[in-house]
Write a protein that holds these residues in place. Structure first.
Motif, PDB file in Angstrom:
ATOM      1  N   LEU A  70      10.496  -0.355   1.671  1.00  0.00           N
ATOM      2  CA  LEU A  70       9.745   0.867   1.842  1.00  0.00           C
ATOM      3  C   LEU A  70      10.916   3.077   1.506  1.00  0.00           C
ATOM      4  CD1 LEU A  70       7.661   1.405   4.840  1.00  0.00           C
ATOM      5  CD2 LEU A  70       7.233   0.487   2.861  1.00  0.00           C
ATOM      6  N   VAL A  71      11.655   2.896   1.798  1.00  0.00           N
ATOM      7  CA  VAL A  71      13.435   3.520   1.611  1.00  0.00           C
ATOM      8  C   VAL A  71      13.179   3.628  -0.183  1.00  0.00           C
ATOM      9  CG1 VAL A  71      15.641   3.975   1.416  1.00  0.00           C
ATOM     10  CG2 VAL A  71      14.018   3.809   3.408  1.00  0.00           C
ATOM     11  N   VAL A  72      13.671   2.476  -0.688  1.00  0.00           N
ATOM     12  CA  VAL A  72      13.827   2.075  -2.185  1.00  0.00           C
ATOM     13  C   VAL A  72      12.423   1.967  -2.846  1.00  0.00           C
ATOM     14  CG1 VAL A  72      13.851   0.236  -3.518  1.00  0.00           C
ATOM     15  CG2 VAL A  72      15.340   0.904  -1.882  1.00  0.00           C
ATOM     16  N   GLU A  73      11.067   1.634  -2.475  1.00  0.00           N
ATOM     17  CA  GLU A  73       9.708   2.248  -2.881  1.00  0.00           C
ATOM     18  C   GLU A  73      10.012   3.812  -2.949  1.00  0.00           C
ATOM     19  OE1 GLU A  73       6.749  -0.394  -3.099  1.00  0.00           O
ATOM     20  OE2 GLU A  73       7.456  -0.414  -0.529  1.00  0.00           O
ATOM     21  N   ALA A  74      10.010   4.252  -2.260  1.00  0.00           N
ATOM     22  CA  ALA A  74      10.025   6.236  -2.049  1.00  0.00           C
ATOM     23  C   ALA A  74      11.215   5.770  -3.439  1.00  0.00           C
ATOM     24  CB  ALA A  74      10.244   6.609  -0.754  1.00  0.00           C
ATOM     25  N   TRP A  75      11.986   6.032  -3.153  1.00  0.00           N
ATOM     26  CA  TRP A  75      12.464   6.321  -4.164  1.00  0.00           C
ATOM     27  C   TRP A  75      12.607   6.160  -5.712  1.00  0.00           C
ATOM     28  CZ3 TRP A  75      14.973   3.187  -7.273  1.00  0.00           C
ATOM     29  CH2 TRP A  75      16.621   3.247  -8.677  1.00  0.00           C
ATOM     30  N   TYR A  76      11.763   4.827  -5.765  1.00  0.00           N
ATOM     31  CA  TYR A  76      11.527   5.086  -6.681  1.00  0.00           C
ATOM     32  C   TYR A  76      10.520   5.065  -7.661  1.00  0.00           C
ATOM     33  CZ  TYR A  76       9.843   0.975 -10.494  1.00  0.00           C
ATOM     34  OH  TYR A  76       9.203   0.144 -11.539  1.00  0.00           O
ATOM     35  N   ALA A  77       8.830   5.679  -6.219  1.00  0.00           N
ATOM     36  CA  ALA A  77       8.188   6.775  -6.783  1.00  0.00           C
ATOM     37  C   ALA A  77       8.581   8.161  -6.720  1.00  0.00           C
ATOM     38  CB  ALA A  77       7.352   6.438  -5.845  1.00  0.00           C
ATOM     39  N   ARG A  78       9.838   8.490  -7.128  1.00  0.00           N
ATOM     40  CA  ARG A  78      10.528   9.901  -6.303  1.00  0.00           C
ATOM     41  C   ARG A  78       9.761  10.417  -6.069  1.00  0.00           C
ATOM     42  NH1 ARG A  78      10.783   7.939 -12.304  1.00  0.00           N
ATOM     43  NH2 ARG A  78      12.721   8.509 -12.707  1.00  0.00           N
ATOM     44  N   ALA A  79       9.955  10.247  -4.583  1.00  0.00           N
ATOM     45  CA  ALA A  79       8.825  10.879  -3.268  1.00  0.00           C
ATOM     46  C   ALA A  79       9.663  11.558  -3.310  1.00  0.00           C
ATOM     47  CB  ALA A  79       8.573   9.916  -1.643  1.00  0.00           C
ATOM     48  N   ARG A  80       9.212  12.945  -2.355  1.00  0.00           N
ATOM     49  CA  ARG A  80      10.511  14.233  -2.374  1.00  0.00           C
ATOM     50  C   ARG A  80      11.331  14.365  -1.568  1.00  0.00           C
ATOM     51  NH1 ARG A  80       5.445  18.121   0.161  1.00  0.00           N
ATOM     52  NH2 ARG A  80       4.502  15.871   0.951  1.00  0.00           N
ATOM     53  N   PRO A  81      12.127  14.591  -1.630  1.00  0.00           N
ATOM     54  CA  PRO A  81      13.220  13.688  -0.521  1.00  0.00           C
ATOM     55  C   PRO A  81      13.612  13.980   0.789  1.00  0.00           C
ATOM     56  CG  PRO A  81      14.020  14.927  -2.365  1.00  0.00           C
ATOM     57  CD  PRO A  81      12.587  15.267  -2.315  1.00  0.00           C
ATOM     58  N   ARG A  82      12.069  14.915   1.820  1.00  0.00           N
ATOM     59  CA  ARG A  82      11.885  15.178   2.730  1.00  0.00           C
ATOM     60  C   ARG A  82      11.103  13.670   2.963  1.00  0.00           C
ATOM     61  NH1 ARG A  82       8.259  20.412   3.814  1.00  0.00           N
ATOM     62  NH2 ARG A  82       6.868  18.145   2.888  1.00  0.00           N
ATOM     63  N   THR A  83      10.267  13.335   2.674  1.00  0.00           N
ATOM     64  CA  THR A  83       9.615  12.131   2.352  1.00  0.00           C
ATOM     65  C   THR A  83      10.474  10.968   2.410  1.00  0.00           C
ATOM     66  OG1 THR A  83       7.583  13.278   1.476  1.00  0.00           O
ATOM     67  CG2 THR A  83       7.948  10.451   1.651  1.00  0.00           C
ATOM     68  N   VAL A 101       1.191  -0.874  -0.290  1.00  0.00           N
ATOM     69  CA  VAL A 101       0.307  -0.415   0.001  1.00  0.00           C
ATOM     70  C   VAL A 101       0.985   1.321  -0.155  1.00  0.00           C
ATOM     71  CG1 VAL A 101      -2.042  -1.259   1.281  1.00  0.00           C
ATOM     72  CG2 VAL A 101      -0.209   0.777   2.328  1.00  0.00           C
ATOM     73  N   PHE A 102       1.655   1.164   0.410  1.00  0.00           N
ATOM     74  CA  PHE A 102       2.904   2.125   0.232  1.00  0.00           C
ATOM     75  C   PHE A 102       2.358   3.123  -0.337  1.00  0.00           C
ATOM     76  CE2 PHE A 102       6.713   4.661  -0.613  1.00  0.00           C
ATOM     77  CZ  PHE A 102       6.677   5.945   0.515  1.00  0.00           C
ATOM     78  N   GLY A 103       2.218   4.684  -0.326  1.00  0.00           N
ATOM     79  CA  GLY A 103       2.518   5.716  -1.460  1.00  0.00           C
ATOM     80  C   GLY A 103       3.319   6.764  -1.148  1.00  0.00           C
ATOM     81  N   ALA A 104       3.675   7.218  -1.927  1.00  0.00           N
ATOM     82  CA  ALA A 104       4.914   8.765  -1.598  1.00  0.00           C
ATOM     83  C   ALA A 104       4.384   9.462  -1.557  1.00  0.00           C
ATOM     84  CB  ALA A 104       5.590   9.406  -2.970  1.00  0.00           C
ATOM     85  N   SER A 105       3.214   9.818  -0.745  1.00  0.00           N
ATOM     86  CA  SER A 105       3.124  10.920   0.252  1.00  0.00           C
ATOM     87  C   SER A 105       0.785  10.599   0.724  1.00  0.00           C
ATOM     88  CB  SER A 105       3.036  12.476  -0.342  1.00  0.00           C
ATOM     89  OG  SER A 105       1.829  12.767  -1.583  1.00  0.00           O
ATOM     90  N   GLY A 106       0.793  11.208   1.746  1.00  0.00           N
ATOM     91  CA  GLY A 106      -0.572  11.144   2.107  1.00  0.00           C
ATOM     92  C   GLY A 106      -0.733  10.102   3.288  1.00  0.00           C
TER      93      GLY A 106
END
Length: 192
Positions: free
Chosen positions: A64-77, A32-37
């Motif tokens: 989750l860190v890899v998923e955030a990177w893959y989803a191009r999450a904000r650096p803060r996220t 369910v990981f999402g880059a925000s919200g």
């Protein structure tokens, strides 16, 4: 992979509810990981629950860190997920001592073929109950298929849902590795 016969022992030992919740929370956090919200915080909550339920739940944080990177999450996220995960891992590792079970990481590094065979044995599932060799081969074929899937969908720019499934397969493979390293040994297999 997790519902194989040897993996099922994780679910039917005395802490069966704790382990069931931990595995469900870990797989759900990855899925369910999402880059925000809300999805981001739901995944963080589920990862925290997984980490508190079983040791392999700690593996969810790097995923989750890899998923955030893959989803191009904000650096803060990305930094927030990494910081929360680092804290969870640090809290777990404080005062940790490895129980005298399994072959351990040192044993796996000295005998990688045996370690890989044990991972195949765990992933071989129900086939392993009838034939150790056939179950090991089946598990290794499944592991190879999961690796191919991860490589195919692990490239950036591919569909995020497929990438999440590749990460779930990776988590389950690492879970099988942890069982092989921490719970069973070549001597135990030889006694069978």
């Amino acid at each position: 992979l997790v519902l194989s016969s040897l993996g099922m022992e994780v679910l039917v030992i005395p802490q069966n509810v704790q382990h069931s919740i931990g595995y469900a929370a870990a797989v759900s956090a990855i899925a369910v990981f999402g880059a925000s919200g809300r999805r981001l915080w739901l995944a963080v909550g589920l990862a925290t629950l997984a980490s508190g339920s079983l040791a392999i739940g700690l593996v969810v944080w790097p995923i989750l860190v890899v998923e955030a990177w893959y989803a191009r999450a904000r650096p803060r996220t990305l930094a927030a997920v990494a910081a929360i995960g680092s804290m969870a891992i640090a809290v777990y590792l404080a005062g940790y001592t490895r129980p005298e079970m399994g072959m351990g990481i040192g044993g796996a590094l000295r005998h990688p073929a045996q370690a890989l065979a044990m991972v195949g044995l765990v992933l071989g599932g129900a086939i392993t109950l009838y034939s150790l060799r056939l179950g090991t081969v089946a598990g290794l074929i499944g592991l190879a298929a999961a690796c191919c899937f991860a490589v195919q969908y692990g490239r950036r720019g591919k569909r995020l849902a497929a990438f999440r499934l590749a990460m779930v397969a990776g988590f389950l493979a690492v879970s099988a590795l942890s069982i092989a390293l921490g719970r069973i040994s070549p001597e135990w297999i030889a006694s069978l």
